[in-house]
Write an enzyme that holds these catalytic residues in place. Structure first.
Site, mmCIF file in Angstrom:
data_model
loop_
_atom_site.group_PDB
_atom_site.id
_atom_site.type_symbol
_atom_site.label_atom_id
_atom_site.label_comp_id
_atom_site.label_asym_id
_atom_site.label_seq_id
_atom_site.Cartn_x
_atom_site.Cartn_y
_atom_site.Cartn_z
ATOM 1 N N ASP A 80 0.897 4.951 1.875
ATOM 2 C CA ASP A 80 0.280 5.583 3.043
ATOM 3 C C ASP A 80 -0.639 6.741 2.662
ATOM 4 O O ASP A 80 -1.705 6.919 3.253
ATOM 5 C CB ASP A 80 1.364 6.062 4.012
ATOM 6 N N ARG A 132 5.479 -8.722 17.323
ATOM 7 C CA ARG A 132 6.232 -7.571 16.813
ATOM 8 C C ARG A 132 5.548 -6.289 17.297
ATOM 9 O O ARG A 132 4.372 -6.057 17.013
ATOM 10 C CB ARG A 132 6.260 -7.617 15.286
ATOM 11 N N HIS A 190 0.829 -1.204 0.000
ATOM 12 C CA HIS A 190 0.000 0.000 0.000
ATOM 13 C C HIS A 190 0.866 1.258 0.000
ATOM 14 O O HIS A 190 2.075 1.203 0.253
ATOM 15 C CB HIS A 190 -0.934 0.021 1.210
ATOM 16 N N HIS A 233 4.975 0.068 -0.042
ATOM 17 C CA HIS A 233 5.596 -0.835 0.930
ATOM 18 C C HIS A 233 4.590 -1.822 1.497
ATOM 19 O O HIS A 233 3.387 -1.709 1.277
ATOM 20 C CB HIS A 233 6.229 -0.029 2.072
#
Length: 334
Positions: free
Chosen positions: A239, A309, A237, A299
């Site tokens: 941002d 994470r 996608h 990204h």
């Protein structure tokens, strides 16, 4: 007839019987041995054929594995490592032209236009004790709730907190508010200001032209099966397309790839088709990555395969109308 002659006759009869049986047994044995030899030959031939087939299959399987290996090696050869966990990076930066759409949109804010678009990583902006405080806060609050799927969010500005397959208002949960201490918020705002200053310096714009914007949030990613679209964090996608207010995106990693979890690398995708390359950031405790939020920085995050994470996404806008205020403690809204 004496007992002796009877014994003799019986012995003779026994001998005759044995003699009668013996030739028959020898013939049957010969036939049986012949049949067994034939069967043995057939079995040996079948075994050899089966072994040959197995060997052939093994050779084919090995060949396929070799082809897949070299294909994957060729595929992976198009990936560069922008930041490895073994590195301690004061600063690594890459500059390039902005995408047309980003350039056209950001011109509305002349003081906020970067000299060039790009991305950078630094391992020396944020202190480890600052990260420890933020990580402990995120772990504590998300352990009280959290998504049923693989992505849990905590947005302290809006109060949005993942709970099963929906969001709840964290400020309506007294035990969550009880965990928020003044020192947490001080660290949070201090870290935000450090990153804001670094973005301004690296992209050549005044820090005063940057404003914190929504969403800015903690995230916890796991290998749990996605339950909603919000859990599918691994899709490629841009941002700026996802969050219209974004002009500059940053992430602070709160724990470390390979040590605390597997998977979860941050991947930039550059170029297209035959010229496509990937640039990987391995998340590391205290590591900050930041980039312009346009199509020049397509990204995604790789799926986490093990562990948890943790990171904070801290986003900035050039539009003062889309700004949000610094974090402060809110009273529970019951």
């Amino acid at each position: 007839m004496t007992t002796g002659s009877l014994r003799q006759r019986n012995n003779g009869n026994k001998q005759k019987v044995y003699q009668n049986v013996s030739p028959t047994t020898n013939g049957a044995t010969t036939n049986l041995q012949s049949k067994l030899a034939n069967i043995s030959a057939e079995l040996q031939h079948a075994t050899q054929a089966s072994t040959h087939r197995l060997w052939t299959r093994a050779v084919i399987a090995a060949s396929v594995m070799i082809v897949v290996y070299f294909y994957s090696q060729q595929h992976n050869s198009n990936e560069t490592k922008f930041a490895l966990i073994k590195e301690k990076l004061p600063l690594r930066i890459q500059k390039f032209e902005c995408s047309k759409s980003y350039k056209a949109e950001i011109r509305r804010f002349p003081n906020c236009v970067p000299k060039k678009c790009g991305r950078f990583v630094s391992d020396q902006l944020v202190e480890e004790d600052e990260v420890d405080k933020l990580l402990n806060l995120a772990r504590t609050i998300l352990s009280m709730a959290g998504s049923s799927g693989g992505a849990s969010i905590l947005n302290l500005h809006t109060g949005a907190l993942s709970y099963k397959e929906q969001f709840v208002n964290a400020y309506r949960v007294p035990k969550v508010v009880a965990e928020l201490k003044e020192h947490h918020l001080t660290v949070y705002n201090t870290v935000k200001n450090k990153i804001k200053k670094a973005i301004a310096e690296q992209f050549g714009i005044p820090a005063e032209s940057l404003y914190l914007t929504d969403p800015t949030f903690f995230s916890r990613l796991t290998n749990a099966t996605a339950r909603t679209m919000n859990d599918e964090y691994w899709h490629e996608h841009v941002d700026k397309d996802t969050y219209e207010s974004f002009h500059y995106t940053s992430l602070l990693y709160l724990n470390t790839y390979q040590k605390d979890y597997k998977g979860g690398r941050f991947i930039f995708i550059d170029g297209s088709n035959a010229n496509l390359t990937k640039s990987a950031i391995e998340p590391k405790k205290t590591r900050v990555s930041a980039f312009t939020s346009g199509a020049e920085n397509l990204h995604h995050v790789e799926q986490v395969t093990e562990g948890e994470r943790y990171a904070i996404t801290i986003s900035f806008t050039c539009d003062p109308d889309r700004a949000i205020s610094d974090l402060h403690i809110k009273t529970p809204n019951l």
